[in-house]
Design a protein around this motif. Structure first.
Motif, PDB file in Angstrom:
ATOM      1  N   LEU A 168     -23.273  52.651  36.944  1.00  0.00           N
ATOM      2  CA  LEU A 168     -22.515  51.535  36.374  1.00  0.00           C
ATOM      3  C   LEU A 168     -22.439  51.640  34.854  1.00  0.00           C
ATOM      4  N   GLY A 169     -23.509  52.134  34.235  1.00  0.00           N
ATOM      5  CA  GLY A 169     -23.542  52.209  32.777  1.00  0.00           C
ATOM      6  C   GLY A 169     -22.413  53.087  32.247  1.00  0.00           C
ATOM      7  N   GLY A 170     -22.284  54.289  32.813  1.00  0.00           N
ATOM      8  CA  GLY A 170     -21.243  55.201  32.351  1.00  0.00           C
ATOM      9  C   GLY A 170     -19.852  54.670  32.642  1.00  0.00           C
ATOM     10  N   LEU A 171     -19.716  53.980  33.772  1.00  0.00           N
ATOM     11  CA  LEU A 171     -18.408  53.428  34.124  1.00  0.00           C
ATOM     12  C   LEU A 171     -17.967  52.404  33.094  1.00  0.00           C
ATOM     13  N   GLN A 172     -18.916  51.591  32.638  1.00  0.00           N
ATOM     14  CA  GLN A 172     -18.553  50.521  31.716  1.00  0.00           C
ATOM     15  C   GLN A 172     -18.060  51.093  30.381  1.00  0.00           C
ATOM     16  N   GLN A 173     -18.579  52.270  30.025  1.00  0.00           N
ATOM     17  CA  GLN A 173     -18.174  52.889  28.758  1.00  0.00           C
ATOM     18  C   GLN A 173     -16.830  53.603  28.843  1.00  0.00           C
ATOM     19  N   ALA A 174     -16.349  53.847  30.058  1.00  0.00           N
ATOM     20  CA  ALA A 174     -15.096  54.589  30.218  1.00  0.00           C
ATOM     21  C   ALA A 174     -13.901  53.685  29.968  1.00  0.00           C
ATOM     22  N   ASN A 175     -12.808  54.249  29.491  1.00  0.00           N
ATOM     23  CA  ASN A 175     -11.548  53.507  29.429  1.00  0.00           C
ATOM     24  C   ASN A 175     -10.434  54.269  30.148  1.00  0.00           C
ATOM     25  N   ALA A 176     -10.829  55.358  30.817  1.00  0.00           N
ATOM     26  CA  ALA A 176      -9.822  56.185  31.487  1.00  0.00           C
ATOM     27  C   ALA A 176     -10.447  56.907  32.661  1.00  0.00           C
ATOM     28  N   LEU A 177      -9.617  57.267  33.622  1.00  0.00           N
ATOM     29  CA  LEU A 177     -10.024  58.190  34.674  1.00  0.00           C
ATOM     30  C   LEU A 177      -9.176  59.447  34.512  1.00  0.00           C
ATOM     31  N   LEU A 178      -9.828  60.575  34.309  1.00  0.00           N
ATOM     32  CA  LEU A 178      -9.097  61.838  34.280  1.00  0.00           C
ATOM     33  C   LEU A 178      -8.806  62.250  35.721  1.00  0.00           C
ATOM     34  N   LEU A 179      -7.604  62.751  35.949  1.00  0.00           N
ATOM     35  CA  LEU A 179      -7.162  63.100  37.299  1.00  0.00           C
ATOM     36  C   LEU A 179      -7.105  64.622  37.399  1.00  0.00           C
ATOM     37  N   VAL A 180      -8.064  65.201  38.114  1.00  0.00           N
ATOM     38  CA  VAL A 180      -8.103  66.651  38.269  1.00  0.00           C
ATOM     39  C   VAL A 180      -7.699  66.976  39.701  1.00  0.00           C
ATOM     40  N   ASP A 181      -6.614  67.746  39.845  1.00  0.00           N
ATOM     41  CA  ASP A 181      -6.086  68.062  41.174  1.00  0.00           C
ATOM     42  C   ASP A 181      -7.117  68.792  42.030  1.00  0.00           C
ATOM     43  N   ALA A 182      -6.932  68.698  43.338  1.00  0.00           N
ATOM     44  CA  ALA A 182      -7.835  69.382  44.272  1.00  0.00           C
ATOM     45  C   ALA A 182      -7.837  70.892  44.046  1.00  0.00           C
ATOM     46  N   GLU A 183      -6.735  71.425  43.559  1.00  0.00           N
ATOM     47  CA  GLU A 183      -6.629  72.883  43.401  1.00  0.00           C
ATOM     48  C   GLU A 183      -7.263  73.385  42.112  1.00  0.00           C
ATOM     49  N   THR A 184      -7.440  72.472  41.142  1.00  0.00           N
ATOM     50  CA  THR A 184      -7.858  72.910  39.808  1.00  0.00           C
ATOM     51  C   THR A 184      -9.361  73.152  39.767  1.00  0.00           C
TER      52      THR A 184
END
Lengths: 439, 439
Positions: A407-423
């Protein structure tokens, strides 16, 4: 033989083969038996319809989605009116006027806002006029106070004034019949100003979806109460999901955590159906022996549990529950899995219920300053902090740990990076796709 | 001589020189007698204090501003727990195990979430364990189901397992005593999840300011009613300003338009003081003879009317009204002037009342594709539409007409371009500063 002795002719009722109701064909799966998260999302979205619209006061419709085209029944302005406080005159009467040789006109009336001149303006006369008041017939320009002596019986005008000065012509903003708004437009403050301005007090909109949030687990304790035994923890998911749903536009009913008891869980879900356009549960859908949601949901409606090729958030469930087939999205119980699954699946559903297009959050790109490695085969949703410089260039300045319970790290985030299944690798300096979850 | 005959000694009360209350020193003005809009804004902000905080349920605090530092009284996780459903074992007991030569361990118990092992784990044994359940004393790793035969009396383990696998250690997310949130943080869904997760059910926040919106003008008709006379128009400002205030975070009371009658206006404002943290009026503050707000406000409190070097929005008023010195911001009546003035002055005040920093909207830059000309001496707020490309580069794609009465053009804008008072020309291809008013 009496009537009562006669044998009744029995007509057999035709046997109607009721087709067993089923969910639509499931998305395809990969070699691991997993479906892609986009397929899963689209499959869920296909089973949800926008809520029926109803009429609402314009001010209450802020943030909601219009369900009708709006054209104007009036012109704006509705009549030629003064853009400044001053005097309505005929431009010709100011010919050659100057500071030294002012034109002097008799003031024959005054027109307040909402007032009307009681006669047309005659040549050689002036009428005092307030900003917004109708320009009298016969006048073709308005002289602002600053160019006059502000006289009350006579007024002296110190400049030659062109025709059509300081007059807002009827329909110069909006013409009667103009098409202004469309079915699907989201209503913001400016839209509300426009609607009120053309005299509309009620509009047809889709309401805020009523979303019920239930968390599950006998180990969960309500915040504010003491933890009494080893193994207990505070229920954070029902609070976070409720807040996410509210931020997405829903009206939220948070139901406290339900223990791992099948009867209680069935009863709780059934009780909520009456006020739910959507039910969200968290927890109890893995392959454990105590996964109570997975155990009881099939008794309540048509359900599907799937492994989705994403990290976090692999176990996912969806159902159409009860007679009314209320959609129920069953999320995994880890806090970060729950949060990410909401973003991936629930938020688009809430937006579809509200009629808001697009349903999906905008995908932006940002430059990563560090290498990002990803196990192929599952799309990764990476907690991150993105900074936007003054020119609009986005830079990833912090990347969170991958554990799905943090939860701690989530609260500090302001974005979700989207990495494709293939990458497998995104090099430092490369662009990465992202959702800005603060917006 | 009796007591009653004695002459009383009269002690004169000391004359307290009550200083006549005044507003703080006014901002400086330029050669035209105008003050800059930034000076005017800062002068207003200096006279407004954040609202006093009070305790609120965390879920109700969404979008509000925290008024205390929060550190954690608990560790997260609160105990070593399983990250997967599986078996708690000693890693040494799986030494050299493989698909062909599995390790076989006696299953001596099972631990559900919220449950606790009734004994330490002995070497050579296993305990079934659910995700989130406490790892029993003696165990040093957790084997996920997939690497076992899921046995109930004995379990066969098909791989050698390292120590510390699938165990979330106590405090690995948050340690007891960690400082997590600060006075001034705005509470979003993730903050709510974090607060609930550490057991906090109530927080100290500043409430939503109660904002009263009053529009003025005898010519104004309530939307939904017919226009009966020439000179009438619909009241749009009170709706738009109310929606702007609500979008900025306020709790809004919209008071219908008040006619240009001094007594009614005074009574209306006085009546609202009891429920207002801030009053906004629109209209009636110009130099016209019917400018009712300008006429009555000085009788209600300390007020100041100013010419501000901005376009639109030049006439502005501010006051501290009644015994409680409720701030009242008096805006011009043209719809666009009203909208822009809200953005320039009212929104920062609402944010200050809420305790949100920064009070001012972020200034971004965008590239203009056409030349922008501006009359020097007044800051221009230009309605525009800004498009952001995938890389985050912002481009001005449409610029609205400059007239301050145009609701139609305002509704199409999503930005206000900010042109300094000194700037005369911004060339096509140059950067221009802007507020993104859709956010």
């Amino acid at each position: 033989m009496g009537l009562f002795g006669r044998k009744k002719k029995v007509v057999p009722e035709p046997v109607v083969e009721e087709p067993t109701p089923t969910l639509p064909a499931l998305p395809e799966v990969d070699d691991n038996g997993w479906r892609s998260w986009a397929d899963h999302r689209d499959w869920i979205l296909d089973q949800v319809e926008p809520l029926p619209p109803f009429g609402m006061q314009v001010l209450d419709a802020l943030g909601l989605c219009l369900c009708e085209d709006i054209s104007s029944d009036v012109s704006l302005p509705g009549f030629d009116n003064a853009a400044m406080d001053g005097y309505a005159v005929q431009a010709a009467d100011t010919w050659n006027a100057s500071e030294k040789a002012p034109a002097t006109l008799a003031v024959v009336g005054e027109i307040a806002a909402g007032g009307v001149a009681d006669q047309p303006l005659a040549p050689g006369t002036a009428m005092k006029i307030m900003t917004g008041a109708p320009v009298p017939e016969g006048a073709d320009t308005v002289v602002q106070y600053e160019l006059t002596d502000r006289g009350t019986e006579d007024v002296r005008i110190f400049a030659q004034i062109d025709q059509d000065k300081n007059i807002r012509r009827k329909g110069s903003d909006i013409e009667e019949g103009d098409e202004l708004l469309r079915d699907g437009d989201v209503i913001d403050a400016r839209t509300i100003g426009l609607l009120a301005g053309i005299g509309i007090d009620k509009v047809l909109v889709r309401p805020r979806p009523r979303v019920v949030v239930i968390s599950t687990g006998s180990e969960l304790i309500e915040p504010g109460l003491p933890l009494t035994d080893l193994g207990q923890l505070y229920d954070s998911n029902s609070f976070m999901l409720a807040a996410q749903a509210r931020a997405a536009g829903a009206q939220v009913f948070r139901v406290g955590a339900v223990g791992d008891d099948e009867e209680t869980m069935k009863q709780t879900i059934s009780d909520q159906l009456v006020r739910a356009d959507l039910i969200i549960t968290s927890g109890g859908i893995s392959q454990g022996d105590w996964d109570v949601v997975k155990a009881v949901a099939p008794e309540l409606g048509l359900v599907d549990f799937a492994a989705v090729a994403m990290q976090p958030g692999k176990p996912q469930g969806f159902g159409l529950i009860g007679e009314d087939k209320v959609p129920m999205i069953m999320l995994p119980g880890n806090p970060v899995s729950s949060f990410v699954s909401f973003e991936a699946f629930v938020r688009p559903v809430i937006r579809k219920l509200m009629g808001v297009r697009p349903e999906l959050r905008e995908v932006v790109t940002a430059v990563t300053q560090t290498i990002i490695r990803s196990k192929p085969g599952r799309a990764q949703f990476v907690r991150a902090r993105i900074r936007t410089d003054a020119g609009g260039r986005r830079v990833v300045e912090w990347i969170g740990h991958s554990s799905s319970h943090l939860l701690g790290g989530l609260q500090q985030a302001n974005a979700l990076l989207l990495v494709d299944a293939e990458t497998e690798v995104i090099a430092a300096g490369d662009q990465v796709k992202a959702w800005l979850i603060d917006e």
